[in-house]
Write a protein that holds these residues in place. Structure first.
Motif, PDB file in Angstrom:
ATOM      1  N   SER A   1       2.223  -2.871  -9.470  1.00 47.46           N
ATOM      2  CA  SER A   1       2.053  -1.575  -8.829  1.00 47.46           C
ATOM      3  C   SER A   1       0.841  -1.584  -7.897  1.00 47.46           C
ATOM      4  O   SER A   1       0.905  -1.057  -6.777  1.00 47.46           O
ATOM      5  N   MET A   2      -0.241  -2.185  -8.349  1.00 48.03           N
ATOM      6  CA  MET A   2      -1.441  -2.285  -7.510  1.00 48.03           C
ATOM      7  C   MET A   2      -1.146  -3.110  -6.264  1.00 48.03           C
ATOM      8  O   MET A   2      -1.558  -2.754  -5.146  1.00 48.03           O
ATOM      9  N   LEU A   3      -0.416  -4.208  -6.431  1.00 51.93           N
ATOM     10  CA  LEU A   3      -0.034  -5.050  -5.298  1.00 51.93           C
ATOM     11  C   LEU A   3       0.795  -4.258  -4.292  1.00 51.93           C
ATOM     12  O   LEU A   3       0.596  -4.376  -3.080  1.00 51.93           O
ATOM     13  N   HIS A   4       1.702  -3.434  -4.783  1.00 49.49           N
ATOM     14  CA  HIS A   4       2.555  -2.652  -3.896  1.00 49.49           C
ATOM     15  C   HIS A   4       1.734  -1.666  -3.070  1.00 49.49           C
ATOM     16  O   HIS A   4       1.953  -1.503  -1.864  1.00 49.49           O
ATOM     17  N   GLY A   5       0.766  -1.001  -3.708  1.00 51.97           N
ATOM     18  CA  GLY A   5      -0.105  -0.097  -2.968  1.00 51.97           C
ATOM     19  C   GLY A   5      -0.954  -0.834  -1.952  1.00 51.97           C
ATOM     20  O   GLY A   5      -1.145  -0.366  -0.815  1.00 51.97           O
ATOM     21  N   PHE A   6      -1.446  -1.992  -2.350  1.00 52.16           N
ATOM     22  CA  PHE A   6      -2.275  -2.835  -1.480  1.00 52.16           C
ATOM     23  C   PHE A   6      -1.487  -3.272  -0.245  1.00 52.16           C
ATOM     24  O   PHE A   6      -1.955  -3.116   0.899  1.00 52.16           O
ATOM     25  N   LEU A   7      -0.292  -3.783  -0.449  1.00 54.48           N
ATOM     26  CA  LEU A   7       0.532  -4.243   0.668  1.00 54.48           C
ATOM     27  C   LEU A   7       0.964  -3.076   1.558  1.00 54.48           C
ATOM     28  O   LEU A   7       1.097  -3.229   2.773  1.00 54.48           O
ATOM     29  N   THR A   8       1.167  -1.915   0.950  1.00 60.59           N
ATOM     30  CA  THR A   8       1.531  -0.740   1.741  1.00 60.59           C
ATOM     31  C   THR A   8       0.425  -0.395   2.729  1.00 60.59           C
ATOM     32  O   THR A   8       0.684  -0.159   3.917  1.00 60.59           O
ATOM     33  N   ALA A   9      -0.819  -0.367   2.255  1.00 59.39           N
ATOM     34  CA  ALA A   9      -1.949  -0.043   3.132  1.00 59.39           C
ATOM     35  C   ALA A   9      -2.085  -1.071   4.248  1.00 59.39           C
ATOM     36  O   ALA A   9      -2.354  -0.724   5.400  1.00 59.39           O
ATOM     37  N   ILE A  10      -1.904  -2.337   3.916  1.00 60.38           N
ATOM     38  CA  ILE A  10      -2.017  -3.388   4.925  1.00 60.38           C
ATOM     39  C   ILE A  10      -0.901  -3.257   5.961  1.00 60.38           C
ATOM     40  O   ILE A  10      -1.121  -3.377   7.166  1.00 60.38           O
ATOM     41  N   HIS A  11       0.307  -2.978   5.486  1.00 57.18           N
ATOM     42  CA  HIS A  11       1.444  -2.899   6.403  1.00 57.18           C
ATOM     43  C   HIS A  11       1.332  -1.723   7.364  1.00 57.18           C
ATOM     44  O   HIS A  11       1.604  -1.866   8.562  1.00 57.18           O
ATOM     45  N   ILE A  12       0.971  -0.552   6.866  1.00 53.86           N
ATOM     46  CA  ILE A  12       0.972   0.633   7.725  1.00 53.86           C
ATOM     47  C   ILE A  12      -0.336   0.813   8.469  1.00 53.86           C
ATOM     48  O   ILE A  12      -0.417   1.643   9.378  1.00 53.86           O
ATOM     49  N   GLY A  13      -1.367   0.042   8.128  1.00 52.15           N
ATOM     50  CA  GLY A  13      -2.692   0.251   8.683  1.00 52.15           C
ATOM     51  C   GLY A  13      -2.856  -0.180  10.130  1.00 52.15           C
ATOM     52  O   GLY A  13      -1.941  -0.751  10.733  1.00 52.15           O
TER      53      GLY A  13
ATOM     54  N   VAL B   1       4.234   9.310   7.054  1.00 47.91           N
ATOM     55  CA  VAL B   1       3.363  10.075   7.948  1.00 47.91           C
ATOM     56  C   VAL B   1       2.150   9.238   8.347  1.00 47.91           C
ATOM     57  O   VAL B   1       1.745   9.224   9.518  1.00 47.91           O
ATOM     58  N   LEU B   2       1.575   8.529   7.390  1.00 50.27           N
ATOM     59  CA  LEU B   2       0.443   7.649   7.692  1.00 50.27           C
ATOM     60  C   LEU B   2       0.871   6.551   8.662  1.00 50.27           C
ATOM     61  O   LEU B   2       0.140   6.202   9.593  1.00 50.27           O
ATOM     62  N   HIS B   3       2.049   6.009   8.428  1.00 47.45           N
ATOM     63  CA  HIS B   3       2.579   4.970   9.310  1.00 47.45           C
ATOM     64  C   HIS B   3       2.732   5.498  10.728  1.00 47.45           C
ATOM     65  O   HIS B   3       2.337   4.840  11.710  1.00 47.45           O
ATOM     66  N   ALA B   4       3.289   6.704  10.856  1.00 42.91           N
ATOM     67  CA  ALA B   4       3.485   7.308  12.180  1.00 42.91           C
ATOM     68  C   ALA B   4       2.143   7.574  12.865  1.00 42.91           C
ATOM     69  O   ALA B   4       2.025   7.425  14.090  1.00 42.91           O
ATOM     70  N   PHE B   5       1.145   7.957  12.080  1.00 44.01           N
ATOM     71  CA  PHE B   5      -0.188   8.206  12.637  1.00 44.01           C
ATOM     72  C   PHE B   5      -0.714   6.965  13.336  1.00 44.01           C
ATOM     73  O   PHE B   5      -1.215   7.027  14.464  1.00 44.01           O
TER      74      PHE B   5
ATOM     75  N   LEU C   1       1.099   4.275  14.256  1.00 45.98           N
ATOM     76  CA  LEU C   1       2.004   3.831  15.322  1.00 45.98           C
ATOM     77  C   LEU C   1       1.672   4.518  16.645  1.00 45.98           C
ATOM     78  O   LEU C   1       1.851   3.932  17.715  1.00 45.98           O
ATOM     79  N   ALA C   2       1.210   5.750  16.561  1.00 40.12           N
ATOM     80  CA  ALA C   2       0.872   6.496  17.777  1.00 40.12           C
ATOM     81  C   ALA C   2      -0.404   5.987  18.429  1.00 40.12           C
ATOM     82  O   ALA C   2      -0.689   6.324  19.579  1.00 40.12           O
ATOM     83  N   ARG C   3      -1.162   5.164  17.696  1.00 34.06           N
ATOM     84  CA  ARG C   3      -2.459   4.706  18.188  1.00 34.06           C
ATOM     85  C   ARG C   3      -2.557   3.203  18.374  1.00 34.06           C
ATOM     86  O   ARG C   3      -3.437   2.715  19.082  1.00 34.06           O
ATOM     87  N   VAL C   4      -1.687   2.456  17.716  1.00 34.29           N
ATOM     88  CA  VAL C   4      -1.762   0.995  17.729  1.00 34.29           C
ATOM     89  C   VAL C   4      -0.451   0.444  18.279  1.00 34.29           C
ATOM     90  O   VAL C   4       0.623   0.893  17.856  1.00 34.29           O
ATOM     91  N   PRO C   5      -0.485  -0.507  19.219  1.00 38.53           N
ATOM     92  CA  PRO C   5       0.752  -1.089  19.740  1.00 38.53           C
ATOM     93  C   PRO C   5       1.633  -1.643  18.628  1.00 38.53           C
ATOM     94  O   PRO C   5       1.139  -2.250  17.667  1.00 38.53           O
TER      95      PRO C   5
END
Length: 199
Positions: A26-38, A177-181, A183-187
């Motif tokens: 579960s921790m890994l999933h949260g970690f990878l989520t932040a890295i992917h959408i960041g 929503v975080l991902h979209a945020f 995406l609007a700022r990073v290529p």
């Protein structure tokens, strides 16, 4: 990934082959989520080192083949996130544990992993912290992961089990929503990974 593959990865992460600081699934999933959408994408070799622990620990793989297998499962989990978050509509679901007695979701490990993911690039994440709407979405995630914040909530009469259960359900909407945020700022660039990217 199949349930059997997720179980295989979870079992290894919690096995004697890894150190006490190793992330659970579960921790890994949260970690990878932040890295992917960041806003920035650290090299896989850099963030994989954090999976095993923050102090340079390395797992004891029984064979070279097992090392390749486990790393491949982690990268496939990352790529699965890409598929879920990038689909239309998004089909993201956090991997969280469930309390067997109450049936409520336990989000703390996922949230802690997510905070570790943002800590890989704290300056790059600052615009999200400074945006009022996005900061409100991030606040419960950080509070859920923080022991002092949890103690304060408990002292104020908050039911932490209910808080985590409701947050886990809300993450299916918060993460896109975080991902979209960002995406609007990073290529936007393709970011699927293969095992050769680890070396």
């Amino acid at each position: 990934m199949s349930d059997a593959e997720l179980d295989e990865l979870a079992a290894f992460l919690e096995s004697d082959a890894t150190g006490e600081e190793c992330m659970d699934l579960s921790m890994l999933h949260g970690f990878l989520t932040a890295i992917h959408i960041g806003p920035v994408k650290p090299e896989p070799a850099a963030w994989l080192a954090q999976v095993w622990g923050e102090n340079g620990q390395q797992p004891q793989f029984a064979t070279p083949a097992l090392k390749i297998r486990i790393e491949d499962l982690i990268l496939r989990l990352y790529n699965q996130l890409d598929d879920e978050i990038s689909s239309e509509p998004p089909a993201y679901t956090p991997l969280v544990y469930v309390d067997e007695e109450s049936g409520t979701d336990i989000a703390q490990q996922w949230c802690y992993g997510f905070t570790l993911g943002t800590a890989m690039a704290p300056e790059a994440w600052q615009p999200a912290m400074d945006d009022d709407e996005i900061a409100q979405l991030l606040a419960p995630i950080f509070d859920c992961a923080d022991d002092e914040a949890r103690e304060a909530m408990s002292s104020d009469g908050e039911n932490l089990a209910e808080f985590e259960h409701e947050l886990a359900a809300a993450l299916t909407d918060i993460v896109p929503v975080l991902h979209a945020f960002w995406l609007a700022r990073v290529p936007v660039v393709p970011h699927r990974l293969s095992n050769r990217r680890l070396h």
